[in-house]
Write an enzyme that holds these catalytic residues in place. Sequence first.
Site, mmCIF file in Angstrom:
data_model
loop_
_atom_site.group_PDB
_atom_site.id
_atom_site.type_symbol
_atom_site.label_atom_id
_atom_site.label_comp_id
_atom_site.label_asym_id
_atom_site.label_seq_id
_atom_site.Cartn_x
_atom_site.Cartn_y
_atom_site.Cartn_z
ATOM 1 N N LYS A 22 0.829 -1.217 0.000
ATOM 2 C CA LYS A 22 0.000 0.000 0.000
ATOM 3 C C LYS A 22 0.857 1.258 0.000
ATOM 4 O O LYS A 22 0.637 2.178 -0.800
ATOM 5 C CB LYS A 22 -0.914 -0.009 1.219
ATOM 6 C CG LYS A 22 -1.577 1.337 1.547
ATOM 7 C CD LYS A 22 -2.347 1.244 2.849
ATOM 8 C CE LYS A 22 -2.947 2.585 3.241
ATOM 9 N NZ LYS A 22 -1.962 3.486 3.854
ATOM 10 N N ASN A 23 1.829 1.342 0.898
ATOM 11 C CA ASN A 23 2.600 2.575 1.038
ATOM 12 C C ASN A 23 3.438 2.868 -0.203
ATOM 13 O O ASN A 23 3.609 4.028 -0.590
ATOM 14 C CB ASN A 23 3.475 2.510 2.291
ATOM 15 C CG ASN A 23 2.651 2.551 3.564
ATOM 16 O OD1 ASN A 23 1.512 3.013 3.563
ATOM 17 N ND2 ASN A 23 3.214 2.060 4.660
ATOM 18 N N ARG A 97 -4.756 10.527 3.004
ATOM 19 C CA ARG A 97 -3.409 10.889 3.440
ATOM 20 C C ARG A 97 -2.412 10.884 2.282
ATOM 21 O O ARG A 97 -1.529 11.729 2.193
ATOM 22 C CB ARG A 97 -2.944 9.910 4.532
ATOM 23 C CG ARG A 97 -1.541 10.189 5.082
ATOM 24 C CD ARG A 97 -1.535 11.394 5.984
ATOM 25 N NE ARG A 97 -0.177 11.774 6.371
ATOM 26 C CZ ARG A 97 0.104 12.828 7.122
ATOM 27 N NH1 ARG A 97 -0.864 13.584 7.576
ATOM 28 N NH2 ARG A 97 1.348 13.123 7.425
ATOM 29 N N ASP A 121 -5.294 8.088 8.994
ATOM 30 C CA ASP A 121 -5.550 7.601 10.343
ATOM 31 C C ASP A 121 -5.401 8.706 11.377
ATOM 32 O O ASP A 121 -4.506 9.546 11.284
ATOM 33 C CB ASP A 121 -4.573 6.470 10.694
ATOM 34 C CG ASP A 121 -4.832 5.226 9.863
ATOM 35 O OD1 ASP A 121 -5.978 5.043 9.439
ATOM 36 O OD2 ASP A 121 -3.882 4.458 9.650
ATOM 37 N N ASP A 321 3.713 0.748 12.005
ATOM 38 C CA ASP A 321 2.468 0.060 11.657
ATOM 39 C C ASP A 321 2.384 -1.348 12.235
ATOM 40 O O ASP A 321 1.305 -1.941 12.250
ATOM 41 C CB ASP A 321 2.326 -0.021 10.132
ATOM 42 C CG ASP A 321 2.058 1.336 9.496
ATOM 43 O OD1 ASP A 321 1.705 2.278 10.222
ATOM 44 O OD2 ASP A 321 2.213 1.452 8.268
ATOM 45 N N MET A 343 6.579 7.020 17.595
ATOM 46 C CA MET A 343 6.243 8.042 16.604
ATOM 47 C C MET A 343 4.898 8.717 16.836
ATOM 48 O O MET A 343 4.788 9.938 16.756
ATOM 49 C CB MET A 343 6.282 7.428 15.203
ATOM 50 C CG MET A 343 6.153 8.449 14.088
ATOM 51 S SD MET A 343 6.458 7.746 12.447
ATOM 52 C CE MET A 343 8.201 7.350 12.577
#
Length: 438
Positions: A22-23, A97, A121, A321, A343
Amino acid sequence: MSSFIVEGGHPLNGEIKIKGAKNEALQVICATLLTSEKVIISNLPQISDVRNLINLLSEMGVKVNYRTPFEVEFQADDIDISYIRSDKYRKKAESLRGSVMVMGPLVTRFGCAIMPRPGGDKIGRRRLDTHFEGIQKLGATFDYNRETHTYEIKAPEDGLKGSYMLLDEASVTGTANIIMAATLAKGETVIYNAACEPYIQQLCRMLVKMGADIEGIGSNLLKIRGVEALNGAQHTLLPDMIEVGSFIGMAAMTGSNLLLKDVGIDDLGLMPSAFRRIGINLNIEGNDIRINQNEIYHIDEFIDGSILTIADAPWPGLSPDLISIFLVVATQACGSLIIHQKMFESRLFFVDKLLDMGARIILCDPHRAVVIGSGKFHCLRATDMVSPDIRAGIAMLIAAMGAKGTSRIQNINQIDRGYENIDIRLNKLGAKIIRIED
């Protein structure tokens, strides 16, 4: 609000192929704006975040051709740059995002970009300073519109110019945005403290195929010499490492025998060894991972006997994640574990739902939790939950699959943003999950 009804206690058995990352997808899709020629991207996951970004580019004027559901051809040869000033664009970009990464390509190729506050998110502050400061170093100016809550970014009349920059944090999306902007800037750009995650490496490799001049790929020191124009290219996404970690967690919680196919072993960093440290029976077979999990698994201690700590870190450390997955899996292990989510200060706030399920967790502060595992002697019990974000949602699903009884997870649209047909794929392996569309 759509829901999953999850009957816990069913082990998984069989093999499952990992979907595209996905990223990485969000980065390379935005990079198609850098050229007027055709760019073909393969192994795209069919998830809502990817679909929404493709739709955003399509409305901007990018020609989109689905060769297959997983291979898409993009051509940004007739962009309507006025669209980015519309309310429609602002609303779509605010909800996604990944839209933040159109900024670099637009400002370097077309001379301007509009950046509303992006969605995604709700896991704490996700500042954009690295994006803005890096592109400002290339000569762009920023103006903030208080009425629309948007930034307007403009390049000088003679275009962006290369520069040296030391990033204040190794932001993955910030690094991606700056790299894309620098490919068409005049002169050389040096980025120190750049993120070097596999997906950044993949973005760089795709840009090099398109004609970019990038040195230092895979390191935190990148040198980019701007070129006049970029060409088309073909690119294939890596497997999604977060999906890999999610399936490992599911196998652990359900005492399963599961083979994960084509996981991209070389790009997983410390993930396999970290799972082994919390007792997961994980074996690497070529480019696959096999989990043959016993009902009882034990968390290691440090050499001096102190409690093991699992913390997120830039790659090759653990991705933020993955932290929620490790937390859930540890609840059913034997031993104790400190979870340190460095983070994001809101990512551990789903812990209260695990407490309702009987987990023994002490939330020390927004960033740290102590998990007191008691193995299957203290099994989680089913409950009703609401998914606040993608990763907490998948952690809740893992907990429900390992719990005693039937749980309900609401707001599963959040899970769908990052996991393709997760219920269908898991049911084929023996899970009992029913999707309820409200």
